[in-house]
Design an enzyme around this catalytic site. Structure first.
Site, short mmCIF file in Angstrom:
data_model
loop_
_atom_site.label_atom_id
_atom_site.label_comp_id
_atom_site.label_asym_id
_atom_site.label_seq_id
_atom_site.Cartn_x
_atom_site.Cartn_y
_atom_site.Cartn_z
N GLU A 192 -35.39 -16.53 -14.90
CA GLU A 192 -35.07 -16.81 -16.28
C GLU A 192 -35.07 -15.32 -17.09
O GLU A 192 -34.45 -15.08 -17.76
CB GLU A 192 -36.29 -17.45 -17.00
CG GLU A 192 -36.11 -17.82 -18.45
CD GLU A 192 -36.93 -18.72 -19.18
OE1 GLU A 192 -37.04 -18.67 -20.29
OE2 GLU A 192 -37.69 -19.40 -18.44
N GLU A 199 -39.93 -10.37 -30.29
CA GLU A 199 -38.69 -9.91 -29.61
C GLU A 199 -38.00 -9.02 -30.50
O GLU A 199 -37.40 -9.44 -31.66
CB GLU A 199 -37.86 -11.27 -29.12
CG GLU A 199 -36.85 -10.69 -28.31
CD GLU A 199 -36.49 -11.88 -27.11
OE1 GLU A 199 -35.53 -11.48 -26.21
OE2 GLU A 199 -37.23 -12.88 -27.23
N LYS A 233 -28.41 -20.63 -17.32
CA LYS A 233 -29.71 -21.03 -18.30
C LYS A 233 -28.98 -21.56 -19.61
O LYS A 233 -28.15 -21.11 -20.00
CB LYS A 233 -30.13 -19.44 -18.47
CG LYS A 233 -31.56 -19.56 -19.57
CD LYS A 233 -32.15 -18.46 -19.74
CE LYS A 233 -33.10 -18.24 -20.87
NZ LYS A 233 -33.81 -17.14 -21.15
N GLU A 238 -44.65 -26.13 -24.24
CA GLU A 238 -44.32 -24.90 -24.46
C GLU A 238 -43.93 -24.84 -25.93
O GLU A 238 -44.24 -23.95 -26.76
CB GLU A 238 -43.32 -24.17 -23.62
CG GLU A 238 -43.14 -22.66 -23.84
CD GLU A 238 -41.85 -22.16 -22.88
OE1 GLU A 238 -41.04 -21.42 -23.40
OE2 GLU A 238 -42.17 -22.51 -21.73
#
Length: 469
Positions: A313, A265, A220, A453
């Site tokens: 992911e 987050e 990733k 996005e």
């Protein structure tokens, strides 16, 4: 003068503060951490630490522990965030030229579980009293050169210019002189300019990242991009923070030295020996649900939780955090199944992790020691970390500065909250704001979808600046 660090914390009993902590966000130089009307607001500055490089977290930790070691603390409230407190923001990269910082304010207002308190911090040898602390707070709120303009939230640079009357600027997307005008109704005279890479160049970087992933070099990669908003009518950090706090109540709204945003987050939250984190990976623009049958959350669950790509992911991000936190924990709990986090602009796959911290060499690890071990996670860098970090530097052509770095606060008791500086921007001048957004790239990522996005992730800051979407 004395070199002794002294603090006084007193409750603000019997006082009404409609709106909670965001009601104190009235200065553009305010230090801020708030969620659901609770949190901390700081005013002034009596001490500052700065550092760059790979040891920035540990150097800051040593400085803070030395500062509070012999502090004279009077604290009649004794909650997380009372007594000595510092706000901080750290560069994402160990190679960044951006200075990481801890800032010790003169005055802190705290709101938690219905309790409100006031802390005064000083190196002076004058008396510390509750009345004196209130007087100091009044002085900061009354004005000064950095005070916010007397503009209510939602006023100022928020009136949309839409000459075509169809929700776009001029009815079409246009480019001129390096400026990129998105199909958004913009605040009057506001412009958006390309950042380090054009859209086409950034999508090429995504393609290059996917190609590297397919070689097996990494699983990733997180690629970020920036845009520059120019607002001639002026930018007021306090108004931006109040807008974010009101719109994004489930996020942690932060403001430190011109870095502003509302992150969903949590990198690490420490209270006593308990540490918690919120991990996000997997994103869906809520606008994609328009025209879909059924309830929007049903659509989000089907598309996010039912996507092998999105779940892969997310699993990478969870494994990254739990493996790095495990050496500091004697017990850990992470749910097997992620949940759908619903925000005004997007849905995320999210997981909460809780750990009981272990004593290491007779001490529970500090917030900054944990951050040193955890950052950067796969959610903002990729995996393996060193490979992803090197590829980021090669492909982004961007110094992220504090974007995607830890931002938050800590106290002398070891408590603290540190989010990842996402959905944010750096106010570079009275009229210029640089916005950042990034995407997790895995095998199967499509450049056009990843670009879309980033615009969904820019939306919180664009709207808070009066650039409606």
């Amino acid at each position: 003068m004395t070199s002794t660090f002294r603090t006084l914390t007193v409750p603000l009993d019997g006082k009404e503060f409609p709106g909670g902590l965001p009601a104190f966000l009235v200065r553009d130089d305010v230090l801020c951490w708030t969620r659901r009307e609770a949190g901390l607001a700081g005013f002034g500055e009596i001490a500052r630490f700065t550092a760059t490089g790979p040891e920035r977290f540990l150097e800051a930790d040593i400085w803070w522990r030395h500062l509070v070691l012999e502090a004279e603390v009077i604290d009649s409230v004794e909650l997380p965030g009372t007594g000595p407190v510092a706000f901080g923001s750290f560069a994402f990269s160990k190679t960044s030229a951006h200075e990481s910082r801890l800032i010790v304010p003169e005055i802190v207002v705290g709101v938690r579980d219905g309790q409100v308190w006031l802390t005064q911090l000083t190196f002076d040898d004058g008396p510390l009293t509750g009345d004196g602390a209130l007087a100091a707070l009044d002085r900061w709120l009354a004005g000064g050169p950095a005070a916010a303009a007397a503009t209510p939230v939602g006023a100022g640079p928020t009136a949309a210019a839409d000459p075509a009357g169809d929700g776009t600027l001029g009815g079409a997307r246009a480019r001129a002189g390096g400026a990129v005008v998105r199909p958004l109704p913009l605040a009057a005279a506001a412009t958006l300019h390309t950042g380090s890479l054009s859209e086409e160049a950034w999508m090429a970087a995504v393609e290059a990242g996917v190609a590297e992933i397919r070689t097996g070099a990494l699983e990733k990669l997180v690629l970020a991009r920036d845009v520059l908003a120019t607002i001639p009518s002026g930018v007021h950090a306090s108004a931006v923070l109040r807008e974010l706090a009101a719109r994004y109540r489930e996020c942690w709204t932060y403001g430190v030295d011109g870095l502003v945003g509302a992150t969903p987050e949590m990198l690490i939250q420490v209270e006593g020996r308990t540490a918690q984190a919120r991990v996000l990976a997997g994103t869906l623009d809520r606008r994609d649900a328009h025209g879909e049958d059924g309830l929007p959350m049903d659509y989000a669950t089907r598309v996010l939780a039912g996507s092998d790509k999105q779940r892969h992911e997310h699993e990478i991000a969870i494994q990254s955090l739990t493996s790095q936190l495990a050496p500091f924990s004697e017990a850990m709990n992470a749910h097997d199944e992620p949940f759908i986090l619903e925000l005004p602009n997007v849905w995320h796959l999210a997981s909460d992790v809780k750990a009981e911290l272990a004593e290491i060499e007779g001490h529970v690890p500090t917030c900054l020691a944990l951050i040193n071990a955890l950052h950067p996670t796969a959610a903002v860098c990729g995996t393996p970390t060193e490979v992803a970090g090197a590829l980021i530097r090669k492909l982004e052509h961007l110094d992220r500065g504090p974007y995607a770095g830890p931002v938050g606060w800590l106290d002398a008791a070891g408590n603290g909250e540190w989010g990842i500086a996402l959905r944010g921007a750096v106010i570079e001048s009275s009229t210029n704001v640089r916005l950042y957004a990034g995407c997790g790239i895995v095998d199967g990522s499509q450049p056009e979808a990843e670009l879309a996005e980033t615009w969904a992730k820019f939306r919180p800051m664009l709207e808070s600046l009066g650039i409606s979407s």
